[in-house]
Design a protein around this motif. Structure first.
Motif, PDB file in Angstrom:
ATOM      1  N   LEU A   1       1.804  -5.633 -12.981  1.00 57.75           N
ATOM      2  CA  LEU A   1       1.817  -4.616 -14.262  1.00 57.75           C
ATOM      3  C   LEU A   1       2.095  -3.372 -13.402  1.00 57.75           C
ATOM      4  O   LEU A   1       2.447  -2.350 -14.049  1.00 57.75           O
ATOM      5  CB  LEU A   1       0.503  -4.717 -14.764  1.00 57.75           C
ATOM      6  CG  LEU A   1       0.131  -5.772 -15.764  1.00 57.75           C
ATOM      7  CD1 LEU A   1      -1.330  -5.754 -16.337  1.00 57.75           C
ATOM      8  CD2 LEU A   1       1.024  -5.680 -16.965  1.00 57.75           C
ATOM      9  N   SER A   2       1.487  -3.051 -11.945  1.00 58.80           N
ATOM     10  CA  SER A   2       1.682  -1.790 -11.405  1.00 58.80           C
ATOM     11  C   SER A   2       2.996  -1.393 -11.168  1.00 58.80           C
ATOM     12  O   SER A   2       3.333  -0.129 -11.161  1.00 58.80           O
ATOM     13  CB  SER A   2       0.882  -1.667 -10.199  1.00 58.80           C
ATOM     14  OG  SER A   2       1.857  -2.558  -9.152  1.00 58.80           O
TER      15      SER A   2
ATOM     16  N   HIS B   1      -7.296  -2.686  -4.250  1.00 56.52           N
ATOM     17  CA  HIS B   1      -7.807  -1.318  -4.521  1.00 56.52           C
ATOM     18  C   HIS B   1      -7.192  -0.267  -3.684  1.00 56.52           C
ATOM     19  O   HIS B   1      -6.646   0.706  -3.920  1.00 56.52           O
ATOM     20  CB  HIS B   1      -9.042  -1.276  -4.862  1.00 56.52           C
ATOM     21  CG  HIS B   1      -9.787   0.216  -5.231  1.00 56.52           C
ATOM     22  ND1 HIS B   1      -9.296   1.034  -6.414  1.00 56.52           N
ATOM     23  CD2 HIS B   1     -10.395   1.082  -4.465  1.00 56.52           C
ATOM     24  CE1 HIS B   1      -9.810   2.141  -6.391  1.00 56.52           C
ATOM     25  NE2 HIS B   1     -10.518   2.248  -5.102  1.00 56.52           N
ATOM     26  N   ILE B   2      -7.502  -0.669  -2.199  1.00 52.30           N
ATOM     27  CA  ILE B   2      -7.163   0.493  -1.380  1.00 52.30           C
ATOM     28  C   ILE B   2      -5.945   0.280  -1.043  1.00 52.30           C
ATOM     29  O   ILE B   2      -5.305   1.411  -1.020  1.00 52.30           O
ATOM     30  CB  ILE B   2      -7.908  -0.069   0.304  1.00 52.30           C
ATOM     31  CG1 ILE B   2      -9.361  -0.104  -0.029  1.00 52.30           C
ATOM     32  CG2 ILE B   2      -7.252   0.670   1.130  1.00 52.30           C
ATOM     33  CD1 ILE B   2     -10.197  -0.489   1.111  1.00 52.30           C
ATOM     34  N   PHE B   3      -5.158  -0.821  -1.232  1.00 52.92           N
ATOM     35  CA  PHE B   3      -3.689  -0.916  -0.974  1.00 52.92           C
ATOM     36  C   PHE B   3      -2.824  -0.070  -2.238  1.00 52.92           C
ATOM     37  O   PHE B   3      -2.099   0.642  -2.081  1.00 52.92           O
ATOM     38  CB  PHE B   3      -3.020  -2.320  -1.340  1.00 52.92           C
ATOM     39  CG  PHE B   3      -1.835  -2.213  -1.472  1.00 52.92           C
ATOM     40  CD1 PHE B   3      -0.959  -2.606  -0.235  1.00 52.92           C
ATOM     41  CD2 PHE B   3      -1.123  -2.888  -2.675  1.00 52.92           C
ATOM     42  CE1 PHE B   3       0.500  -2.585  -0.087  1.00 52.92           C
ATOM     43  CE2 PHE B   3       0.174  -3.061  -2.675  1.00 52.92           C
ATOM     44  CZ  PHE B   3       1.004  -2.989  -1.347  1.00 52.92           C
TER      45      PHE B   3
ATOM     46  N   VAL C   1      -5.100 -12.332 -17.867  1.00 52.45           N
ATOM     47  CA  VAL C   1      -4.363 -11.178 -18.816  1.00 52.45           C
ATOM     48  C   VAL C   1      -5.242 -10.178 -19.313  1.00 52.45           C
ATOM     49  O   VAL C   1      -4.981  -8.950 -19.440  1.00 52.45           O
ATOM     50  CB  VAL C   1      -3.267 -11.943 -19.598  1.00 52.45           C
ATOM     51  CG1 VAL C   1      -3.046 -10.823 -20.574  1.00 52.45           C
ATOM     52  CG2 VAL C   1      -2.258 -12.826 -18.979  1.00 52.45           C
ATOM     53  N   ALA C   2      -6.255 -10.614 -20.257  1.00 55.19           N
ATOM     54  CA  ALA C   2      -7.386  -9.788 -20.944  1.00 55.19           C
ATOM     55  C   ALA C   2      -7.930  -8.902 -19.787  1.00 55.19           C
ATOM     56  O   ALA C   2      -8.046  -7.838 -20.010  1.00 55.19           O
ATOM     57  CB  ALA C   2      -8.267 -10.557 -21.634  1.00 55.19           C
ATOM     58  N   ALA C   3      -8.512  -9.666 -18.716  1.00 55.83           N
ATOM     59  CA  ALA C   3      -9.283  -8.668 -17.669  1.00 55.83           C
ATOM     60  C   ALA C   3      -8.401  -7.518 -17.353  1.00 55.83           C
ATOM     61  O   ALA C   3      -8.728  -6.435 -17.011  1.00 55.83           O
ATOM     62  CB  ALA C   3      -9.545  -9.693 -16.666  1.00 55.83           C
ATOM     63  N   ALA C   4      -6.924  -7.865 -16.967  1.00 56.17           N
ATOM     64  CA  ALA C   4      -5.979  -7.067 -16.228  1.00 56.17           C
ATOM     65  C   ALA C   4      -5.550  -5.768 -17.268  1.00 56.17           C
ATOM     66  O   ALA C   4      -5.615  -4.573 -16.998  1.00 56.17           O
ATOM     67  CB  ALA C   4      -4.752  -7.767 -15.922  1.00 56.17           C
ATOM     68  N   TYR C   5      -5.758  -6.083 -18.773  1.00 60.36           N
ATOM     69  CA  TYR C   5      -5.327  -5.264 -19.565  1.00 60.36           C
ATOM     70  C   TYR C   5      -6.423  -4.226 -19.970  1.00 60.36           C
ATOM     71  O   TYR C   5      -6.279  -3.090 -20.215  1.00 60.36           O
ATOM     72  CB  TYR C   5      -4.595  -5.791 -21.034  1.00 60.36           C
ATOM     73  CG  TYR C   5      -2.954  -5.936 -20.646  1.00 60.36           C
ATOM     74  CD1 TYR C   5      -2.186  -4.873 -20.920  1.00 60.36           C
ATOM     75  CD2 TYR C   5      -2.637  -7.249 -20.368  1.00 60.36           C
ATOM     76  CE1 TYR C   5      -0.931  -4.982 -20.722  1.00 60.36           C
ATOM     77  CE2 TYR C   5      -1.213  -7.326 -20.429  1.00 60.36           C
ATOM     78  CZ  TYR C   5      -0.333  -6.033 -20.610  1.00 60.36           C
ATOM     79  OH  TYR C   5       1.125  -6.065 -20.372  1.00 60.36           O
TER      80      TYR C   5
ATOM     81  N   GLY D   1     -12.454   4.240 -16.695  1.00 65.02           N
ATOM     82  CA  GLY D   1     -12.298   5.748 -16.117  1.00 65.02           C
ATOM     83  C   GLY D   1     -11.236   6.474 -16.609  1.00 65.02           C
ATOM     84  O   GLY D   1     -10.853   7.452 -16.044  1.00 65.02           O
ATOM     85  N   GLY D   2     -10.422   5.893 -17.494  1.00 63.51           N
ATOM     86  CA  GLY D   2      -9.366   6.535 -18.168  1.00 63.51           C
ATOM     87  C   GLY D   2      -8.107   6.729 -17.405  1.00 63.51           C
ATOM     88  O   GLY D   2      -7.354   7.604 -17.441  1.00 63.51           O
ATOM     89  N   SER D   3      -8.077   5.787 -16.320  1.00 60.80           N
ATOM     90  CA  SER D   3      -6.995   5.594 -15.529  1.00 60.80           C
ATOM     91  C   SER D   3      -5.800   5.457 -16.143  1.00 60.80           C
ATOM     92  O   SER D   3      -4.509   5.971 -15.744  1.00 60.80           O
ATOM     93  CB  SER D   3      -7.303   4.624 -14.400  1.00 60.80           C
ATOM     94  OG  SER D   3      -6.867   3.381 -15.050  1.00 60.80           O
ATOM     95  N   GLY D   4      -5.407   4.912 -17.181  1.00 56.82           N
ATOM     96  CA  GLY D   4      -4.251   4.378 -17.983  1.00 56.82           C
ATOM     97  C   GLY D   4      -3.195   3.645 -17.080  1.00 56.82           C
ATOM     98  O   GLY D   4      -2.180   3.757 -17.716  1.00 56.82           O
ATOM     99  N   LYS D   5      -3.764   2.901 -16.272  1.00 52.25           N
ATOM    100  CA  LYS D   5      -2.672   2.245 -15.544  1.00 52.25           C
ATOM    101  C   LYS D   5      -3.504   1.019 -14.842  1.00 52.25           C
ATOM    102  O   LYS D   5      -4.553   0.916 -14.738  1.00 52.25           O
ATOM    103  CB  LYS D   5      -2.173   2.942 -14.368  1.00 52.25           C
ATOM    104  CG  LYS D   5      -3.056   3.377 -13.352  1.00 52.25           C
ATOM    105  CD  LYS D   5      -2.306   4.592 -12.528  1.00 52.25           C
ATOM    106  CE  LYS D   5      -3.379   4.925 -11.300  1.00 52.25           C
ATOM    107  NZ  LYS D   5      -2.767   6.032 -10.406  1.00 52.25           N
ATOM    108  N   ALA D   6      -2.768  -0.215 -14.323  1.00 53.36           N
ATOM    109  CA  ALA D   6      -3.168  -1.370 -14.097  1.00 53.36           C
ATOM    110  C   ALA D   6      -4.048  -0.752 -12.793  1.00 53.36           C
ATOM    111  O   ALA D   6      -3.275  -0.063 -11.931  1.00 53.36           O
ATOM    112  CB  ALA D   6      -2.396  -2.133 -13.552  1.00 53.36           C
ATOM    113  N   ASN D   7      -5.286  -1.575 -12.429  1.00 53.83           N
ATOM    114  CA  ASN D   7      -5.761  -1.109 -11.249  1.00 53.83           C
ATOM    115  C   ASN D   7      -6.907  -2.098 -11.049  1.00 53.83           C
ATOM    116  O   ASN D   7      -7.506  -2.876 -11.930  1.00 53.83           O
ATOM    117  CB  ASN D   7      -6.660   0.421 -11.261  1.00 53.83           C
ATOM    118  CG  ASN D   7      -7.608   0.303 -12.341  1.00 53.83           C
ATOM    119  OD1 ASN D   7      -8.994   0.334 -12.148  1.00 53.83           O
ATOM    120  ND2 ASN D   7      -7.357   0.445 -13.651  1.00 53.83           N
ATOM    121  N   ALA D   8      -7.379  -2.181  -9.620  1.00 52.77           N
ATOM    122  CA  ALA D   8      -8.076  -3.427  -9.316  1.00 52.77           C
ATOM    123  C   ALA D   8      -9.752  -3.270  -9.732  1.00 52.77           C
ATOM    124  O   ALA D   8     -10.046  -4.349 -10.221  1.00 52.77           O
ATOM    125  CB  ALA D   8      -7.893  -3.674  -7.697  1.00 52.77           C
TER     126      ALA D   8
END
Length: 327
Positions: free
Chosen positions: A67-68, A192-194, A263-267, A273-280
Motif C-alpha cells: 500500500l505504501s 516502521h523504522i524502514f 486487509v482490514a488491519a492495514a486499512y 494518529g491522522g497519518s493518512g497513509k499505510a504505516n506499520a
C-alpha cells in the motif's frame, strides 16, 4: 475571515475522530468487554489476544508495504498457505533441518512476489486484478503440492508408508509465547523504522502519493515497486511459517482465513494518529482492534454465525470515523 480563523483554531470533533477514532473504538471495546466479562482484562487473556493477532499482523505488514507504493496485494493469504505447506513438508517429507526448511519457504515466497511484481510493474496489469488472479493460482499451487491433504508428523504417505521426518523442536518454539509475540513486535518495529526513517521508505511513500512526480524527480519507481511486492510476499511467508510452527501441521489453504483480517488491519491503520497513509504502527493498532473484538465476542458466547455481522459493523464504524474527513 473570522469564521475561517475560528474553524482553523477551534476544536473540531471530526478532526479528533479522524485522528483518534480507531484508538477511541479500542478503548470503548475494552470498557464494554471488561464490564461484560471480568476475565477479559486478565493477564492471560491479554497475552492470548496478542498471540492471536501475531500472524494477522505479520501478514498485514506485507500488505502495508504494498500500500505504501500505491499498490495492493490480495495474494498474501495464498502465499502464506504455500509457505506453511513447504516448511512443514520439508520437515516431514524430506527430513530437513529448521534452517533449510525456513529458507526454502522464504525463497518460494520470493518467487511468488516476483511473479506479482513482473505482471503488475512490467506488464502493467492492475494490481488488485492481478493479485486476485495470483491468489487463486498460488492457492492451487499449494493444493497441488499437498495433493489436497493435511501434512503432519507420522502422516500416511501415498505409498502407504509413514512420513519419515519430524518437526524440529526449535522450530516449534517460534509459534509459542513469548516468541510469537516478540517476532510480531520486531517485524512491526523494523518495518516502521524502514518506512519512516530511511530514504527508501520515504521514496516508497512518495511513489504511493504521486507515482509520476516521483518518476520525474529521479526516484527509480520500478525498482521500489518491485521491492514492495517482494517484501509483501516475504512477510506473508513469515506469517505462514509462524502459523506452521503454531499448529505444527499444514492444513489445506491454511493462510486463506487471514487475508481479510490482514486487509482490514492495514486499512484501519491509515487513520491512526491522522497519518493518512499505510504505516506499520497503525497496522498493529488495527490488528489489536480486530483481536479485541474477536476475543470479546467469543467470551460473550456470540454465535459464530452472527460474529461476522458484529465484527463487520464495528469495523465499519471505525473506518467511518477514519474516512469522514475525506468527504
Amino acid at each position: 475571515m473570522e469564521n475561517k480563523a475560528k474553524k482553523n483554531n477551534g476544536f473540531s470533533l471530526f478532526d479528533f475522530l479522524y485522528k483518534y477514532g480507531t484508538l477511541l473504538t479500542i478503548v470503548l471495546l475494552l470498557i464494554f468487554f471488561s464490564i461484560a466479562s471480568p476475565r477479559f482484562l486478565t493477564q492471560s487473556n491479554i497475552i492470548n489476544i496478542l498471540r492471536s493477532i501475531s500472524i494477522v499482523t505479520i501478514i498485514a505488514i506485507g500488505i502495508t508495504i504494498s500500500l505504501s507504493v500505491g499498490g495492493f496485494d490480495l495474494s498474501v493469504g495464498s502465499v502464506a498457505s504455500i509457505s506453511v505447506a513447504i516448511v512443514i513438508s520439508m520437515f516431514v517429507w524430506h527430513e530437513q533441518n529448521a534452517f533449510v526448511s525456513i529458507l526454502v519457504a522464504l525463497l518460494a515466497s520470493l518467487v511468488a512476489g516476483a511473479i506479482n511484481a513482473f505482471m503488475i510493474v512490467k506488464v502493467k496489469v492492475q494490481d488488485m486484478l492481478m493479485t486476485l488472479a495470483t491468489m487463486f493460482i498460488f492457492q492451487g499451487v499449494a493444493l497441488t503440492y499437498t495433493k489436497g491433504a493435511v501434512i503432519s508428523q507420522n502422516m500416511v504417505m501415498a505409498n502407504g508408508e509413514t512420513a519419515p521426518g519430524k518437526i524440529s523442536p526449535l522450530f516449534a518454539q517460534l509459534g509459542k509465547v513469548p516468541w510469537i509475540i516478540i517476532i510480531m513486535l520486531v517485524v512491526v518495529l523494523v518495518v516502521h523504522i524502514f518506512l519512516t526513517y530511511t530514504k527508501h521508505g520515504r521514496y516508497m511513500y512518495i511513489i504511493g502519493g504521486n507515482m509520476e512526480a516521483a518518476r520525474l524527480s529521479g526516484i527509480p519507481v520500478t525498482k521500489y515497486r518491485v521491492i514492495a511486492y517482494l517484501l509483501s510476499a516475504l512477510f506473508a511467508a513469515i506469517g505462514g511459517i509462524i502459523l506452521g510452527s503454531r499448529v505444527m501441521t499444514a492444513e489445506i489453504n491454511a493462510g486463506a482465513p487471514y487475508l481479510m483480517d490482514a486487509v482490514a488491519a492495514a486499512y484501519i491503520g491509515f487513520s491512526v494518529g491522522g497519518s493518512g497513509k499505510a504505516n506499520a504502527i497503525g497496522t498493529l493498532v488495527g490488528a489489536v482492534l480486530i483481536g479485541i473484538l474477536q476475543n470479546g465476542l467469543v467470551m460473550l458466547s456470540v454465535p459464530y454465525y452472527a460474529m461476522d455481522i458484529v465484527k463487520g459493523t464495528v469495523l465499519a464504524f471505525a473506518l467511518a470515523l477514519t474516512y469522514y474527513k475525506k468527504r
